[in-house]
Design an enzyme around this catalytic site. Sequence first.
Site, PDB file in Angstrom:
ATOM      1  CG  ASP A  16       0.997   8.736   2.726  1.00  0.00           C
ATOM      2  OD1 ASP A  16       1.288   7.636   3.175  1.00  0.00           O
ATOM      3  OD2 ASP A  16       0.101   8.918   1.866  1.00  0.00           O
ATOM      4  CB  CYS A  52       0.964   3.082   6.019  1.00  0.00           C
ATOM      5  SG  CYS A  52       1.714   3.168   4.389  1.00  0.00           S
ATOM      6  CB  CYS A  86       4.746   4.507   0.251  1.00  0.00           C
ATOM      7  SG  CYS A  86       3.190   4.188   1.094  1.00  0.00           S
ATOM      8  CB  CYS A 139      -2.996  12.363   1.374  1.00  0.00           C
ATOM      9  SG  CYS A 139      -3.615  13.672   0.320  1.00  0.00           S
TER      10      CYS A 139
END
Lengths: 404, 131
Positions: free
Chosen positions: B39, B62, B105, B37
């Site tokens: 992350d 990211c 996130c 994915c």
Amino acid sequence: MKLPIYLDYNATTPTDPRVLESMLPFFTEIYGNAASRNHSFGWSAEEGVSQARNIIGEAIGATGKDIVFTSGATESDNMAVLGMAEFYREKGKHIISSPIEHKAVVDPCQALEQKGYEITFLDVDEHGRIDLKQLESTIREDTILVSLMAGNNEIGTLNPLGEIGQITRDRGVLFHCDATQGVGKIPIDVERMNIDLLSMSAHKIYGPKGIGALYVRRKKPRVRISPIMFGGGHERGFRSGTLNVPGIVGFGKAIELAMEEMSSEAERQIGMRQHLYKRMTDELDYVFLNGHPTERLPNNLNLSFGYVEGESLMMGISEIAVSSGSACTSSSLEPSYVLRSMGVSDELAHSSVRFGFGRYTTMEEVNYAADKIIDAVKRLREMSPLYEMVQEGVDLSKVSWTSH
Amino acid sequence: MAYSEKVIDHYNEPRNVGSFEKNDEGVGTGLVGAPECGDVMKLQIKVEKDQIVDAKFKTFGCGSAIASSSLATEWVKGKSIDEAMSIQNTEIVEELSLPPVKIHCSVLAEDAIKAAISDYKNRKNSETSEG
């Protein structure tokens, strides 16, 4: 050396000043409509167009008469796929392409699927190459078109155009080639390669944006396509609309320069590509090449840096303009469909970076970029839980992750 | 995509990067996300008398994911376990001015805090039952 450094020449290129210079008179002095047949303003504009048309035609082994100007390669691809599917619909409704074609080919193919056409997307191997035997066995009685690109825009892999053209010609199927990334960079000859339709764009070869062309073979065999744009019957009726005369003149100049400098530039850019690749693999571990090791565009390098996410890497090298196949750089949150189709894991797709070299790239810039990338990758790995786990000997494929 | 100043600040100078030995007394480890994915966050807390006295993180993801986890370690430090449990992803979104496409996130950072606390509690309970 000036910052930032542009290493995204597969996305677009700056207009060469020599190209711009050739265009300027066609804005203010020679401004006639090339379709005005009854006065000198029109004739002068038409002369500029005609010269450019011939240069462009000859660059791909054709003549100016075979060239249809468009707004760019996206339009050319749409015109080729949709226009030929419409014209030959009585003959058959089967089209063959590949999953790593540009969206300007994939999307029209999928639109045709909704209208009852059948599309076969060939398999590609881990380097992004199709299997010629599969191509041959996929062609059927009702196959009307094979659409395969010259060089892939993301991973740089080249298709064996001569071999593909031999198969399609032997089997009596038309061959469309999206050569947007190939024209002016690698030798392309529509006669030798039996290409029937070919898309190209000016802005990938130091010409202006907003101008492209579609080569439409006129004989042996004569290729017909239904227009997708109507209104005036310009361009042999294939594409109506007032010609973008300055753009066309610039396109002609751009292709002329690209052809003159093709072999020396290819050699120089391959040198920079190999140098960057060597530095990356010498100074970092877990660096993976995406695309074919040798059969690739001279100006393209695509690498995955294991255990480092692509967008965060780009953020760490903000003075260097590159692009990434990471989902985080796209609005869809899906990683690159090209890398996926080649069987690259989503994890490595998230870690991929595309470097594009060009006419104005210097070795000094490449070395500067290499230093910055190496620093950024090392720094990000210091904070990567995956890199830490791998160092500890954990097999990441055995961890039960919580997908989200 | 343009990042907020706070995201850039956390990316350039991430707080509390590192690891604790996960078997040490009082340590709780949360590992959330998945490599495919894009992350993965590892967030660790060190607890003394139900107070979080230290925190560390490592993140693959990211800039916004790095910033969210960096901020999470800052916020949990000095809080009681119950206070840390009540941290909401929306507070992270607000603090870092995350755009809608990056909200996941912040969700992951909240999950990481909760996973670390849950790991700490499980380990403590098993120690008590063994002891």
